[in-house]
Design a protein around this motif. Sequence first.
Motif, PDB file in Angstrom:
ATOM      1  N   CYS A  81       0.856  -1.178   0.000  1.00 28.00           N
ATOM      2  CA  CYS A  81       0.000   0.000   0.000  1.00 28.00           C
ATOM      3  C   CYS A  81       0.898   1.235   0.000  1.00 28.00           C
ATOM      4  O   CYS A  81       1.787   1.351   0.835  1.00 28.00           O
ATOM      5  CB  CYS A  81      -0.890  -0.019   1.243  1.00 28.00           C
ATOM      6  SG  CYS A  81      -1.795   1.506   1.485  1.00 28.00           S
ATOM      7  N   CYS A 140       0.224   3.365   3.536  1.00 30.21           N
ATOM      8  CA  CYS A 140       0.626   2.875   4.862  1.00 30.21           C
ATOM      9  C   CYS A 140       1.681   1.778   4.773  1.00 30.21           C
ATOM     10  O   CYS A 140       2.088   1.233   5.791  1.00 30.21           O
ATOM     11  CB  CYS A 140      -0.592   2.380   5.644  1.00 30.21           C
ATOM     12  SG  CYS A 140      -1.328   0.900   4.948  1.00 30.21           S
ATOM     13  N   CYS A 190      -4.298  -0.306   0.262  1.00 31.67           N
ATOM     14  CA  CYS A 190      -5.086  -1.309   0.966  1.00 31.67           C
ATOM     15  C   CYS A 190      -6.525  -0.786   1.075  1.00 31.67           C
ATOM     16  O   CYS A 190      -6.758   0.413   0.948  1.00 31.67           O
ATOM     17  CB  CYS A 190      -4.485  -1.592   2.334  1.00 31.67           C
ATOM     18  SG  CYS A 190      -4.523  -0.201   3.455  1.00 31.67           S
ATOM     19  N   CYS A 203      -7.058   2.271   3.538  1.00 40.66           N
ATOM     20  CA  CYS A 203      -6.573   3.566   3.075  1.00 40.66           C
ATOM     21  C   CYS A 203      -7.463   4.087   1.955  1.00 40.66           C
ATOM     22  O   CYS A 203      -7.752   5.278   1.893  1.00 40.66           O
ATOM     23  CB  CYS A 203      -5.134   3.461   2.588  1.00 40.66           C
ATOM     24  SG  CYS A 203      -3.965   3.228   3.923  1.00 40.66           S
TER      25      CYS A 203
END
Length: 433
Positions: A196, A199, A229, A232
């Motif tokens: 991701c 993050c 992800c 997010c």
Amino acid sequence: MQNYIFQLDSNKQPLDMIHPAKARRLQSQGKAATFRMYPYTIIRNISVKSPNTKSYILKIDPGATWTGFAIQCGEEIIFRMELKHRGGLIKKSLEQRADFRKGRRSRNLRYRKKRFNRKKPEGWLAPSLRHRLQTVETWVKKFLKLCPITCIEIEQVRFDLQKLENPEISGVQYQQGELQGYEIREYLLEKWGRQCVYCEKQDTPLQIEHIKPKSKGGSNRIGNLTLSCPECNQNKGNQDVEDFLSGKPDLLKRVLAEAPKPLDSGSAVNSTRYAIVEMAKNLCDHVKCWTGGRTKYNRVNQELPKSHSIDAACVGESGSKIKLLVSQPLIVESKGHGTKQARRANQQGFPALNKDNQPIKPKTKYTHCEAGDMIKFRLEKNRKTVRAGIYKGRVKTPTPKGFEVKIDGCRVSQKMEYLIRFMHRNDGYAYSF
Ligand SMILES: [Zn+2]
């Protein structure tokens, strides 16, 4: 169902693959005998002048630790195999050897002239990668001998950079669920490092994310796409990336800088996969290369589970509509051929010594059997947890007069006279289902 059975005529000419039940019938009628245990092959007692065989496609999905194989006839997948490589082990032991040598040499405080030209020849592959190429080659040759294969299809690249054609600049139509969408996903995975972007979470299902949201005029160009992800993606919603990452200025700068840059074309090509294709072209006239995006598209569209051999079955255009007849792939693990080291090394790279300060001798090689032989044998008396009876197993260690086999996690040693027969002599692989 089990894999279909390979069939040879009395001149070892490959015939059509047959259903296991039919092979059993032929064998019980005395019309055929076992030729090989793994993969199971029978040999007929007739010679066929010109066998009118169907056409078979051998499909390969090369991977770092596992390579999937599948044989397709028409729409049917009739053979599946998963080959485990031992590249990691090879790398480890070569690194250990290099460390020993480095250690020994750096103790010599004299200058030594360069003795060899250590330039790597063109097409050189690291030993761990060469092993991958060579084991795949061994198996392709084996299949060509056992089955009238007319075509080999290989997943060569993750995505086709040529087909995406400078995606950042010219832009491509992207639609979720379409073949192009899968190619783009693979491209983005490679570009953004399989995590991701917001993050840095890994090993999670990643979603395609618009950096500038569509609702605010963001385009479908790859330069505007990234992977995040689900959390997010949800949190970002239709915020601008500048607002969403206002707390992380470094990350924002990186994302905005990376996004419009096209992926370096070198990263799409994998030297081992490339070498595997070249090898296949030398062995077979018809070799087709496909992308990983298409494999995944085929697999997801047909709602098939993920496995190495199913991925192999889904390779290419012929994988868009398949019937999986085999539920149990043959699992083959590369085990190597033991060590030929004459003296074992201690931690410092010097010969390891026993308690009498003598170098430890290499293991005795026996000729009556070898570690890795698949055998059928009789156990005369009950052991602690194993009852007497007839067993099949893989020789763990040869003993001076017999062998040691592991049955249900328990080591059982037996003398040679209780051996019924060798099912499959050691060939450097362990087989299971
Ligand atoms: Zn995230």
